[in-house]
Design an enzyme around this catalytic site. Structure first.
Site, PDB file in Angstrom:
ATOM      1  N   LYS A  78       0.907  -1.219  -0.101  1.00  0.00           N
ATOM      2  CA  LYS A  78      -0.014  -0.049  -0.089  1.00  0.00           C
ATOM      3  C   LYS A  78       0.820   1.372  -0.028  1.00  0.00           C
ATOM      4  CE  LYS A  78      -3.941   2.100   2.644  1.00  0.00           C
ATOM      5  NZ  LYS A  78      -4.824   2.013   3.653  1.00  0.00           N
ATOM      6  N   SER A 158      -9.785   2.285   2.707  1.00  0.00           N
ATOM      7  CA  SER A 158      -8.850   2.914   1.738  1.00  0.00           C
ATOM      8  C   SER A 158      -8.003   2.108   1.178  1.00  0.00           C
ATOM      9  CB  SER A 158      -8.241   4.058   2.596  1.00  0.00           C
ATOM     10  OG  SER A 158      -7.376   3.362   3.595  1.00  0.00           O
ATOM     11  N   SER A 182     -10.485   0.250   6.852  1.00  0.00           N
ATOM     12  CA  SER A 182      -9.702   0.078   5.709  1.00  0.00           C
ATOM     13  C   SER A 182      -9.113  -1.178   5.165  1.00  0.00           C
ATOM     14  CB  SER A 182      -8.754   1.309   5.439  1.00  0.00           C
ATOM     15  OG  SER A 182      -9.596   2.477   5.254  1.00  0.00           O
TER      16      SER A 182
HETATM   17  N1  GLN Z   1     -13.596   4.761   5.858  1.00  0.00           N
HETATM   18  C1  GLN Z   1     -13.024   5.085   7.120  1.00  0.00           C
HETATM   19  C2  GLN Z   1     -12.452   6.776   6.998  1.00  0.00           C
HETATM   20  O1  GLN Z   1     -12.835   7.259   5.946  1.00  0.00           O
HETATM   21  C3  GLN Z   1     -11.952   4.140   7.607  1.00  0.00           C
HETATM   22  C4  GLN Z   1     -10.379   4.544   6.607  1.00  0.00           C
HETATM   23  C5  GLN Z   1      -9.370   3.792   7.203  1.00  0.00           C
HETATM   24  O2  GLN Z   1      -9.572   2.756   7.974  1.00  0.00           O
HETATM   25  N2  GLN Z   1      -8.123   4.346   6.977  1.00  0.00           N
HETATM   26  O3  GLN Z   1     -11.957   7.417   7.648  1.00  0.00           O
END
Ligand code: GLN
Length: 490
Positions: A78, A158, A182
């Site tokens: 990532k 994400s 995410s």
């Molecule tokens: N969807 C969540 C956010 O936008 C989680 C994102 C994440 O876990 N990095 O904050």
């Protein structure tokens, strides 16, 4: 050679061991698959030359009998992880062509164990999002499609690039991060396995910070066993991260296949969300039946503060983000857009460098931390966080693990939630509680919906009890016998 990309990590490591193929052949097959899959936009940077060099080195080590536990395994990283000498962007324009001079601890563990890097994976900007649509590099396309439709679907976010790459056989496994879901939600949207470990298990050093008290790294993989193999390598104490836990890393793969007989599984009644598709409810029931068949005892539990988790998360995460992202001022990293004076340079740089979602979070975070609002919002959210952790503490007095759906829907179409941030935030309804409490959570594919899209179940464990999650995940995986794969259209 394309058959090599279909292997699980475990099978590939066995094939390397028995000399059925070399690391170079295995890597070459993946490099070709990555190139052919550019329409998915899963990789933001391909590093084929580096991958082939690492594979040659791996073959040399194996020939000398010095192979490590992941030797020769091609992985995707990532783009939130800093990789020495390799551009790392966090999915943002503001980092420009930032090339770190150091390696994140988690990735350094993978290379220590012999893994091969195929490239850097697409993601929502600074890991803020649930659909990969906030990436400066454009969205990732889910390799899965609804039956009879060519509508482009999101792989979730994400870690959308990580999940799509694993699902489309563009790597044997990937690193990912999870601040509010995410790792788990993209795993659910792509029929892959993801585990967010206990806070502090994987070092955050060298991982670009979003919300430091919530961020955790973990793997996305093809099977529960592959996830266990990867986590064993990624985890480990790191004095460079003050929140890293100084414990010996358990042998996670050894937990797979262990009997789950007699384990008590909690079913939280507050996780029956309004408007959730009947299929997700049915799958949850099915999961309960599978665990019962495996000898588990099912216990209804209550996590009464669940309904406050999303509002608390969307105060705490932006608050920490607004502070963490203050460092991107055009002076030290990446992009700089000059102005007439220093203030204008800051303003121009941040206006041009950050996307809309990141700006929204910085505004919210700055607001909830400002004098006069701090007590009403931020402090209150911290109190809610404590209550949520206590809910879990009470529940774990009665049960050994908790079973829930991972997400309230299957993968949705690109653009479907893009204009409605609140609808997007609702995706995290079953996952953010786990981050707020610092607990481990795993998502694994358990079935398909009526349109042929994968759905995930989530297992939540006690702090540092990843082992039990691997045992239960292994049992559920066996019962679900999920063999579906996306048809190749790219
Ligand atoms: N969807 C969540 C956010 O936008 C989680 C994102 C994440 O876990 N990095 O904050």
């Amino acid at each position: 050679m394309s058959a090599l990309t279909k292997l699980t990590l475990k099978a590939a490591l066995e094939g390397l061991d028995t000399k059925a193929f070399s690391a170079l052949e295995l890597t070459q097959a993946h490099v070709e698959a990555v190139e052919a899959a550019r329409p998915l936009n899963a990789y933001v940077l391909e590093t084929p030359d580096k991958a082939l060099d690492m594979a040659r080195d791996s073959d040399a080590r194996r020939a000398k009998g010095e192979a490590g536990p992941l030797d020769g395994a091609p992985l995707g990283i990532k783009d939130l992880f800093c990789t020495e000498g390799v551009r790392s962007t966090a999915g943002s324009r503001i980092l420009g062509n930032f090339v770190p001079t150091y390696e994140s601890t988690v990735t350094s563990h993978l290379w220590r164990d012999g893994a091969v890097m195929l490239g850097k994976l697409n993601m929502d900007e600074f890991a803020m999002g649930s659909s990969n649509e906030s990436s400066a590099f454009g969205p990732v396309i889910n390799p899965w499609r609804r039956a009879g439709s060519d509508t482009k679907l999101t792989p979730g976010g994400s870690s959308g690039g990580s999940a799509a790459a694993v699902a489309a056989d563009l790597c044997l496994g990937a690193t990912a991060t999870d601040t509010g879901g995410s790792i788990r939600q993209p795993a659910a949207f792509t029929g892959t396995v993801g585990i967010k470990p206990t806070y502090g298990l994987c070092s955050r050093w060298g991982v670009v910070a979003f919300a430091s008290s919530l961020d955790q790294a973990g793997p996305i993989a093809k099977t529960v066993e592959d996830a266990a193999i990867l986590l064993k390598s990624m985890a480990g104490y790191d004095p460079k991260d003050s929140t890293s836990l100084n414990i010996a890393t358990p042998d996670y793969p050894a937990f797979i296949g262990k009997s789950v007989k007699g384990l008590r599984i909690g079913i939280p009644r507050e996780y029956r969300a309004d408007g959730m598709p009947a299929e997700i409810d049915a799958l949850w029931e099915q999961g309960v039946a599978w665990l019962k068949d495996a000898g588990c005892e099912i216990v209804e539990i209550s996590l009464p503060h669940t309904k406050y988790a999303l509002p608390a998360y969307y105060i705490i995460a932006p608050a920490e983000a607004s502070s963490n992202l203050a460092r991107y001022d055009g002076m030290r990293y990446g992009l700089r857009v000059d102005g007439a004076n220093l203030t204008e340079t800051y303003e121009n740089t941040r206006a041009a460098g950050f996307g809309d979602e990141v700006k929204r979070r910085i505004l919210i975070g700055t607001y909830v931390l400002s004098a006069g609002y701090y007590d009403a919002y931020y402090l209150r959210a911290l109190k809610v966080r404590r209550r949520i952790a206590e809910d879990f503490e009470q529940a774990f007095g009665k049960v050994d693990a908790i079973l829930t759906p991972t997400a309230p829907s299957a993968a949705f179409g690109l653009g479907e939630n893009a204009d409605d941030p609140v609808a997007m935030y609702l995706n995290d309804i079953f996952t953010v509680t786990v981050n707020l409490a610092g607990l481990p959570g795993m998502s694994l594919p358990a079935g398909l919906d009526a349109q042929g899209l994968p759905l995930g179940l989530q297992l939540i464990g006690r702090a540092l009890d990843e082992g039990t999650l691997f045992s239960l995940g292994g049992a559920l995986e066996k019962a679900a016998n999920f063999k579906a794969a996306p048809g190749r259209w790219w």
